[in-house]
Structure formats: structure tokens, C-alpha cells
Design a protein around this motif. Structure first.
Motif, mmCIF file in Angstrom:
data_model
loop_
_atom_site.group_PDB
_atom_site.id
_atom_site.type_symbol
_atom_site.label_atom_id
_atom_site.label_comp_id
_atom_site.label_asym_id
_atom_site.label_seq_id
_atom_site.Cartn_x
_atom_site.Cartn_y
_atom_site.Cartn_z
ATOM 1 N N LEU A 231 0.149 5.473 0.889
ATOM 2 C CA LEU A 231 -0.844 6.257 1.600
ATOM 3 C C LEU A 231 -0.739 7.741 1.277
ATOM 4 O O LEU A 231 0.353 8.284 1.111
ATOM 5 C CB LEU A 231 -0.683 6.063 3.113
ATOM 6 C CG LEU A 231 -0.742 4.627 3.626
ATOM 7 C CD1 LEU A 231 -0.470 4.584 5.128
ATOM 8 C CD2 LEU A 231 -2.087 3.997 3.310
ATOM 9 N N GLN B 73 0.819 -1.206 0.000
ATOM 10 C CA GLN B 73 0.000 0.000 0.000
ATOM 11 C C GLN B 73 0.857 1.262 0.000
ATOM 12 O O GLN B 73 1.974 1.281 0.511
ATOM 13 C CB GLN B 73 -0.936 0.011 1.207
ATOM 14 C CG GLN B 73 -0.225 0.141 2.556
ATOM 15 C CD GLN B 73 -1.204 0.173 3.705
ATOM 16 O OE1 GLN B 73 -2.359 -0.187 3.589
ATOM 17 N NE2 GLN B 73 -0.743 0.617 4.870
ATOM 18 N N ILE C 262 -5.834 5.091 0.543
ATOM 19 C CA ILE C 262 -4.945 3.939 0.388
ATOM 20 C C ILE C 262 -4.959 3.482 -1.064
ATOM 21 O O ILE C 262 -6.021 3.227 -1.639
ATOM 22 C CB ILE C 262 -5.387 2.777 1.291
ATOM 23 C CG1 ILE C 262 -5.571 3.260 2.734
ATOM 24 C CG2 ILE C 262 -4.388 1.624 1.229
ATOM 25 C CD1 ILE C 262 -6.210 2.231 3.637
#
Length: 413
Positions: free
Chosen positions: A171, A169, A190
């Protein structure tokens, strides 16, 4: 551990105690003999570090410093002055936060002081998401699973609940307050891939999933808002205008760059209209707040900048090119840089020049390569190196309005 300017308040308290032995008059009695409106007017005009010292003198003054009327008056008056700067430094070992008050700036005489971050043992490496109304939002730079709301002058903090995590991920965060709803919110966007094989460049551009999560301070859980319609770029500083957070989209071949806002009241994303010109559609720039207006600092060759300002929010035709800043090399940049500083994430992410804010005297405050602060006078076209005693060698500067304010509602366990 007390801060240096809090210790000064303790020294003043001891001196007053010594004086009281002779005069038999308590310091709080002297102050409280004045009308309340005069007391609030005097105290609300103090620099934030002086107000911190004030509340350290005695219990009565500490209670007075917590008066909501005083906190609100002080925050309002501080917002009308030059801000203080918070310096985030991640070199050589641990992350640190420092500050200097520009309102009392006097070149080399002003000293940079260090905060003792009370939750450092739980989150030793962090990123500064943003500053709003005296509060900082800090995110975990190692594991991406912790977020703190922190008032460094009041020495209060809250850890937010954990939210959903994904493999591979990336962010994008935002933190702000909306004056209509009177709520603070944290936005967490995300971008992730389900595949175990992840190549950083393709991850950013193709075949990505996304989720938008919102946390309202005072609640106990995160809320999912579904997928993000745009791939946003985490900017170098918080951009909050009229209760809306702002980001720039990732650059894409054959596609223009866009400015995307998120309204903290209705929780909707919207594209901000930009002028029909090559400058904001194709060239690289970062967003900044200048004089309460949304602005874009556009990079040109040799460290030059064009600054475009949206004079009336949401009106496409109100964009104007207001400032042209020429190239400048701050004092000391000709020296060789210690190669060990390349381990700093702040340095690796920094561009040559970044616009921080507009000062009361009309000058523009600039940060050069995470190493120097410079003020630029648009009228004369002259640059001035700002030197502060104790400033870190490498830093990310955050524009901050120092305050003793805090969140009235507590987060449920």
C-alpha cells in the motif's frame, strides 16, 4: 486519560477556584470583560499546549476554545511559526506518539510529552501517513485494513470505513486538504498480485496489478479510480504542496526516476517536471516541503545532501540546487547500538539523514538515523545538536502544526 499538559490546566482551574472564593469573581468574567477581538488576538497567539490548558480551566473557556474564529486564527498564526514535532516510536512494545513544540524551543529546557492515543486498543501498531491542518492520518501497520483521522491535541478521532483488500498487497497512502474544494481526502494506492506465489522483489517491479481508491472525509464509502499508471514509493514524510500530494516512482534499471503528483481537486495524477540532470533522474532522494515549495533532498556519499527546490510550482526551469549539506555525525553516535532495537520497523526504514523542514531562522532541521535531531545553518555551515528532555531513543519525526481544528462534517455510519 488526561494528558500531562491538560492536567496542568486542571491545576490552574483549581487555583482559580480557590482565588474566586476570596474575590467572588469567576475567571470567565475577567476574560469576557475584554472586547471579543482582543480575546481572540490573545488566545490565537498561544502555543497549542497552552490553549489546551486554557480550555481545561472551566466550561466557559472550553466553549470559547471551540469558537471557529479562534480555531482558524490560531491555525493561521501557528502555520507562520516553527511547527511542533510529533515523534512516532514503535519500540520496545507498543506504538507511542510524543510531541515537542519548537516555537518555544530552548534547548534542554523543552520537555517532550506523550499523547495517550485513545484508540490504541483497536490499533496497537500503526504508521503515520501524514499530517495536515492539525490532523494526523494513521494506518494499521499489522493488517492494513484500518485508518484513523486523529487530532492529538483536541483528542478527537474518526475511524474510516474499510475498503477492498487483496492478497499479497502493498500500500501507498496520502492524506491532504485542498483549499478550493475545502475537502479532506485519503488516497490509497494498492499494488497486488493474484498469484499465491509472491516474491517480494519481483512483486515490486513486474506483473503487478493496481487500484487507486479515494475517500472524501464526510462521505461513507471509498471510490475506485481504476489502475495506477506508476509504481510509487511510500516516502518517509507527507509531501503536500498546493493541494497536491507527491511521491517518487520506484527506481528501475535504465529508467529515470519521476515525481508524480495527485491533485486532490480534480483527482488526476500528473508527472512533475524535473531538471535534465543526472541528480534527480538517477540518484536516490526524498521529497520534502521547504518554505512552502516542493524540494528534493538528494543523497550523496558519506551522509552528504544536495537540496533542490522548485521555486515556482510546475515550472521545470525554476528548479535550483539551493543547499549543500556536508557530512555530520551527531553526538553519541559513536556508541554501540543495542541490537534489540533492530526489531523496530521505523529504524529499519530510516536512512542516515532526512530533511524535516525549514525553520523560521533559516536553519534546516534534520533527523539522523531515527535517533537524533540536528539543525544546520546554511550561512555558517555549522551543525547544532538539539537535545530535548524525554525524547525517545528511536523515532520517526513528523512535522506538525498543532491545532484544535476538526472536520466539520461527520462520516455517515
Amino acid at each position: 486519560m488526561e494528558l500531562e499538559f491538560e492536567k496542568e490546566g486542571e491545576r490552574k482551574r483549581r487555583k482559580l477556584d480557590d482565588d474566586d472564593e476570596d474575590e467572588e469573581v469567576h475567571p470567565e468574567s475577567r476574560l469576557e470583560s475584554l472586547p471579543r477581538e482582543i480575546i481572540l488576538d490573545i488566545l490565537s497567539g498561544l502555543p497549542i499546549s497552552s490553549l489546551v490548558q486554557f480550555k481545561s480551566v472551566c466550561r466557559a473557556w472550553r466553549m470559547l476554545a471551540r469558537d471557529p474564529d479562534l480555531v482558524n486564527m490560531h491555525s493561521t498564526r501557528m502555520a507562520e511559526r516553527n511547527p511542533c514535532l510529533i515523534f512516532h516510536c514503535d519500540y520496545p512494545i507498543r506504538n507511542q506518539l510524543y510531541f515537542v513544540e519548537l516555537s518555544a524551543c530552548n534547548d534542554k529546557k523543552e520537555k517532550v510529552k506523550m499523547f495517550d492515543v485513545p484508540f490504541w486498543s483497536a490499533m496497537s501498531e500503526f504508521d503515520v501517513v501524514g499530517s495536515c491542518n492539525g490532523l494526523l492520518c494513521l494506518s494499521d501497520a499489522l493488517y492494513n485494513d484500518a485508518l484513523y483521522i486523529y487530532n492529538p491535541f483536541a483528542r478527537k478521532y474518526q475511524e474510516l470505513p474499510k475498503s477492498m483488500q487483496y492478497l499479497h498487497q502493498e500500500l501507498v497512502f496520502g492524506f491532504g486538504f485542498h483549499p478550493t474544494t475545502m475537502e479532506y481526502k485519503v488516497v490509497k494506492i494498492i499494488y497486488y498480485k493474484n498469484s499465491d506465489r509472491c516474491y517480494r522483489r519481483t512483486f515490486r517491479i513486474t506483473n503487478m496489478n493496481s487500484e487507486v481508491q479515494i475517500f472524501t472525509l464526510g462521505s461513507s464509502t471509498w471510490r475506485s479510480m481504476g489502475k495506477a499508471a506508476h509504481h510509487l514509493l511510500q516516502g518517509p514524510s507527507q509531501v503536500l504542496v498546493k493541494g497536491r500530494l507527491h511521491w517518487v516512482t520506484w527506481p528501475r534499471r535504465y529508467k529515470r526516476r519521476s515525481i508524480i503528483s495527485f491533485d486532490l481537486a480534480d483527482e488526476q495524477f500528473q508527472e512533475v517536471p524535473t531538471p535534465d540532470c543526472y541528480t534527480l533522474n538517477k540518484r536516490k532522494y526524498h521529497l520534502v516541503v521547504l518554505g512552502g515549495c516542493l524540494a528534493a533532498a538528494v543523497y550523496s556519499n558519506f551522509g552528504k545532501l544536495e537540496i533542490w527546490v522548485m521555486r515556482e510550482y510546475g515550472v521545470k526551469e525554476s528548479w535550483i540546487k539551493k543547499f549543500n549539506i556536508g557530512s555530520y555525525v551527531p553526538r553519541g553516535f559513536e556508541r554501540n547500538v543495542n541490537q534489540s532495537f533492530k526489531i523496530s520497523k521505523i529504524i529499519s526504514k530510516g536512512r542516515f539523514v532526512r530533511v524535516l523542514c525549514l525553520l523560521q531562522n533559516g536553519e534546516i532541521l534534520l533527523e539522523y538515523k531515527s535517533r537524533a535531531l540536528v539543525s544546520y545553518d546554511p550561512k555558517s555551515g555549522k551543525f547544532k545538536d538539539l537535545m530535548f528532555q524525554g525524547i525517545p531513543k528511536w523515532f520517526q519525526a513528523i512535522v506538525h502544526v498543532g491545532s484544535l481544528s476538526w472536520i466539520d462534517t461527520s462520516i455517515d455510519a
